[in-house]
Design a protein around this motif. Structure first.
Motif, PDB file in Angstrom:
ATOM      1  N   VAL A  66       0.840  -1.198   0.000  1.00  0.00           N
ATOM      2  CA  VAL A  66       0.000   0.000   0.000  1.00  0.00           C
ATOM      3  C   VAL A  66       0.873   1.245   0.000  1.00  0.00           C
ATOM      4  O   VAL A  66       1.986   1.253   0.542  1.00  0.00           O
ATOM      5  CB  VAL A  66      -0.953   0.034   1.213  1.00  0.00           C
ATOM      6  CG1 VAL A  66      -1.984  -1.073   1.112  1.00  0.00           C
ATOM      7  CG2 VAL A  66      -0.191  -0.050   2.532  1.00  0.00           C
ATOM      8  N   ILE A  67       0.356   2.295  -0.621  1.00  0.00           N
ATOM      9  CA  ILE A  67       0.984   3.615  -0.621  1.00  0.00           C
ATOM     10  C   ILE A  67       0.089   4.509   0.222  1.00  0.00           C
ATOM     11  O   ILE A  67      -1.054   4.793  -0.154  1.00  0.00           O
ATOM     12  CB  ILE A  67       1.102   4.188  -2.046  1.00  0.00           C
ATOM     13  CG1 ILE A  67       1.747   3.176  -3.002  1.00  0.00           C
ATOM     14  CG2 ILE A  67       1.851   5.508  -2.023  1.00  0.00           C
ATOM     15  CD1 ILE A  67       3.201   2.928  -2.750  1.00  0.00           C
ATOM     16  N   VAL A  68       0.586   4.961   1.380  1.00  0.00           N
ATOM     17  CA  VAL A  68      -0.234   5.718   2.326  1.00  0.00           C
ATOM     18  C   VAL A  68       0.001   7.211   2.125  1.00  0.00           C
ATOM     19  O   VAL A  68       1.080   7.736   2.428  1.00  0.00           O
ATOM     20  CB  VAL A  68       0.085   5.318   3.775  1.00  0.00           C
ATOM     21  CG1 VAL A  68      -0.769   6.134   4.749  1.00  0.00           C
ATOM     22  CG2 VAL A  68      -0.136   3.826   3.974  1.00  0.00           C
ATOM     23  N   CYS A  69      -1.027   7.893   1.621  1.00  0.00           N
ATOM     24  CA  CYS A  69      -0.974   9.336   1.375  1.00  0.00           C
ATOM     25  C   CYS A  69      -2.140  10.046   2.067  1.00  0.00           C
ATOM     26  O   CYS A  69      -2.610  11.086   1.606  1.00  0.00           O
ATOM     27  CB  CYS A  69      -1.031   9.630  -0.120  1.00  0.00           C
ATOM     28  SG  CYS A  69       0.191   8.770  -1.100  1.00  0.00           S
ATOM     29  N   THR A  70      -2.605   9.470   3.149  1.00  0.00           N
ATOM     30  CA  THR A  70      -3.729  10.005   3.909  1.00  0.00           C
ATOM     31  C   THR A  70      -3.231  11.070   4.889  1.00  0.00           C
ATOM     32  O   THR A  70      -2.016  11.257   5.043  1.00  0.00           O
ATOM     33  CB  THR A  70      -4.415   8.862   4.665  1.00  0.00           C
ATOM     34  OG1 THR A  70      -3.423   8.169   5.429  1.00  0.00           O
ATOM     35  CG2 THR A  70      -5.074   7.884   3.701  1.00  0.00           C
ATOM     36  N   PRO A  71      -4.139  11.780   5.596  1.00  0.00           N
ATOM     37  CA  PRO A  71      -3.697  12.770   6.582  1.00  0.00           C
ATOM     38  C   PRO A  71      -2.771  12.167   7.637  1.00  0.00           C
ATOM     39  O   PRO A  71      -2.876  10.981   7.979  1.00  0.00           O
ATOM     40  CB  PRO A  71      -5.013  13.252   7.194  1.00  0.00           C
ATOM     41  CG  PRO A  71      -6.024  13.062   6.098  1.00  0.00           C
ATOM     42  CD  PRO A  71      -5.606  11.803   5.403  1.00  0.00           C
ATOM     43  N   THR A  72      -1.876  12.991   8.156  1.00  0.00           N
ATOM     44  CA  THR A  72      -0.847  12.523   9.097  1.00  0.00           C
ATOM     45  C   THR A  72      -1.428  11.779  10.285  1.00  0.00           C
ATOM     46  O   THR A  72      -0.865  10.768  10.735  1.00  0.00           O
ATOM     47  CB  THR A  72      -0.016  13.723   9.585  1.00  0.00           C
ATOM     48  OG1 THR A  72       0.688  14.280   8.473  1.00  0.00           O
ATOM     49  CG2 THR A  72       0.986  13.308  10.648  1.00  0.00           C
ATOM     50  N   ASN A  73      -2.549  12.246  10.824  1.00  0.00           N
ATOM     51  CA  ASN A  73      -3.091  11.623  12.036  1.00  0.00           C
ATOM     52  C   ASN A  73      -3.617  10.207  11.804  1.00  0.00           C
ATOM     53  O   ASN A  73      -3.990   9.528  12.763  1.00  0.00           O
ATOM     54  CB  ASN A  73      -4.179  12.495  12.657  1.00  0.00           C
ATOM     55  CG  ASN A  73      -5.380  12.702  11.750  1.00  0.00           C
ATOM     56  OD1 ASN A  73      -5.382  12.257  10.604  1.00  0.00           O
ATOM     57  ND2 ASN A  73      -6.396  13.372  12.257  1.00  0.00           N
ATOM     58  N   THR A  74      -3.613   9.738  10.554  1.00  0.00           N
ATOM     59  CA  THR A  74      -4.046   8.364  10.257  1.00  0.00           C
ATOM     60  C   THR A  74      -2.868   7.426   9.996  1.00  0.00           C
ATOM     61  O   THR A  74      -3.055   6.211   9.925  1.00  0.00           O
ATOM     62  CB  THR A  74      -4.962   8.337   9.020  1.00  0.00           C
ATOM     63  OG1 THR A  74      -4.189   8.693   7.849  1.00  0.00           O
ATOM     64  CG2 THR A  74      -6.130   9.300   9.163  1.00  0.00           C
ATOM     65  N   HIS A  75      -1.669   7.963   9.838  1.00  0.00           N
ATOM     66  CA  HIS A  75      -0.534   7.167   9.373  1.00  0.00           C
ATOM     67  C   HIS A  75      -0.202   5.998  10.291  1.00  0.00           C
ATOM     68  O   HIS A  75      -0.069   4.854   9.834  1.00  0.00           O
ATOM     69  CB  HIS A  75       0.712   8.046   9.206  1.00  0.00           C
ATOM     70  CG  HIS A  75       0.644   8.971   8.047  1.00  0.00           C
ATOM     71  ND1 HIS A  75       1.667   9.836   7.709  1.00  0.00           N
ATOM     72  CD2 HIS A  75      -0.334   9.175   7.118  1.00  0.00           C
ATOM     73  CE1 HIS A  75       1.329  10.528   6.646  1.00  0.00           C
ATOM     74  NE2 HIS A  75       0.110  10.157   6.272  1.00  0.00           N
ATOM     75  N   ALA A  76      -0.030   6.260  11.580  1.00  0.00           N
ATOM     76  CA  ALA A  76       0.405   5.205  12.501  1.00  0.00           C
ATOM     77  C   ALA A  76      -0.595   4.056  12.544  1.00  0.00           C
ATOM     78  O   ALA A  76      -0.207   2.881  12.498  1.00  0.00           O
ATOM     79  CB  ALA A  76       0.628   5.784  13.901  1.00  0.00           C
ATOM     80  N   ASP A  77      -1.879   4.381  12.630  1.00  0.00           N
ATOM     81  CA  ASP A  77      -2.897   3.326  12.674  1.00  0.00           C
ATOM     82  C   ASP A  77      -2.881   2.491  11.399  1.00  0.00           C
ATOM     83  O   ASP A  77      -2.969   1.252  11.448  1.00  0.00           O
ATOM     84  CB  ASP A  77      -4.286   3.937  12.880  1.00  0.00           C
ATOM     85  CG  ASP A  77      -4.489   4.457  14.296  1.00  0.00           C
ATOM     86  OD1 ASP A  77      -3.705   4.083  15.190  1.00  0.00           O
ATOM     87  OD2 ASP A  77      -5.428   5.252  14.504  1.00  0.00           O
TER      88      ASP A  77
END
Length: 330
Positions: A66-77
């Motif tokens: 997966v390539i994660v480009c979502t808002p920062t507050n979602t990254h760790a989860d």
């Protein structure tokens, strides 16, 4: 082998990564996820991938990464969920704005032995990599000082400042990573100063828009970083490394590199207007490197650890600027 990827986040940077995947014959974008249907649809129309959900991507055994480009507050989860699902992960920086949360996330990555790469794209810029190669080849001798100039064309809106973590966590963090990349040694102390010279609203939110930072390694090597939220002449990105035998520098880049001479003098075209055009090749190269790491079953770089160290340096810089002290890095 064709690596099958899902894109989480179809915003500005998501579009850039989608194009990079489409340009690589070793990879295929098979799914896109975004809370905004129109954004997801635009990428689906352009690449032929399917619009999906987080849950479906997690459950799909045919999706490798997966390539994660979502808002920062979602990254760790998201990193933790996909690590446990056995997917390789490319995530835009930072892992989180909180060091403790980022460290906890890295523990999950270790436990699951997940492959994860952080999006410090500047390591892949061909000009900066050429600087690193000159160092590695011994052309300038032992590194003594690194000078990094990084200035944005204009300040972001207050709404962005409220969620970005501030100048050290959202802007200087790239320079912290490049400093480590070029110094070749870990940083042991940080001294930073910050001012509000561009927009008083930024100061009202507790942030700075102008900053200078000195990083020092155990052997005494130094990196000096100059940041500003305002450069009226364009996106200012320069690096110089001074060594025992000489120096090497990467100058500002322009969409067209020409110089015109007339009786009025010498003129050159303007600089790139922002990071999306200045670092086009770097974005493509980092996705290629991520795909190669999956293909060759090796640990991607930059790692989650690199992201954690850069975040620690950002926290140290903020403490230093506020308290006007040199902060030691454990």
């Amino acid at each position: 082998m064709v690596t099958r990827l899902a894109l989480l986040g179809a915003g500005r940077i998501g579009k850039v990564h989608a194009k990079a995947i489409a340009a690589d014959k070793r990879a295929r974008l098979v799914a896109v996820v975004d809370a905004f249907a129109d954004a997801a649809q635009a990428i689906a129309d352009e690449t032929g991938c399917q619009i999906s959900t987080i849950e479906d991507v997690l459950a799909n055994p045919d999706i490798d990464a997966v390539i994660v480009c979502t808002p920062t507050n979602t990254h760790a989860d998201l990193i933790e969920r996909f690590a446990r699902a056995g997917k390789a992960i490319f995530c835009e920086k930072p892992i989180d704005l909180d060091v403790a949360r980022a460290a906890a996330c890295i523990e999950v990555v270790k436990e699951t032995d997940a492959k994860i790469m952080l999006g410090f794209n500047r390591r892949f810029d061909p000009h900066f990599r050429a600087v690193r190669k000159a160092i590695d080849d011994g052309q300038i001798g032992k590194v003594e000082m690194v000078t990094i100039t990084s200035r944005d064309p204009g300040a972001p809106p207050p709404e962005y400042i409220k969620v970005s973590g501030g100048i050290f966590r959202d802007m200087t963090i790239h320079d912290f990573d490049i400093a480590r990349f070029l110094l070749g040694e870990e940083i042991v102390s940080v001294f930073a100063t910050g001012s509000v010279l561009v927009d008083p609203k930024i100061g009202e939110l507790g942030d700075y828009d102008s900053a200078s930072i000195i990083l020092t390694t155990a052997s005494g090597r130094q990196a000096i970083i100059s940041n500003s939220r305002r450069a009226t002449y364009g996106y200012d990105q320069r690096i110089e490394v001074h060594g025992s035998l000489g120096s090497v520098a990467a100058e500002n880049q322009r969409p067209v590199s020409i110089e015109i001479a007339t009786k009025e003098g010498y003129t050159r075209p303007p600089l790139h207007d922002f990071f999306m055009t200045r670092y086009t090749e770097a974005y493509a190269a980092e996705i290629r490197a991520f795909i190669e790491a999956i293909e060759n079953n090796v640990a991607p770089s930059p790692s989650a650890y690199d992201g954690l160290i850069a975040l620690k340096l950002a926290d140290a810089a903020l403490k230093s600027a506020r308290e006007k002290v040199v902060v030691q890095i454990a």
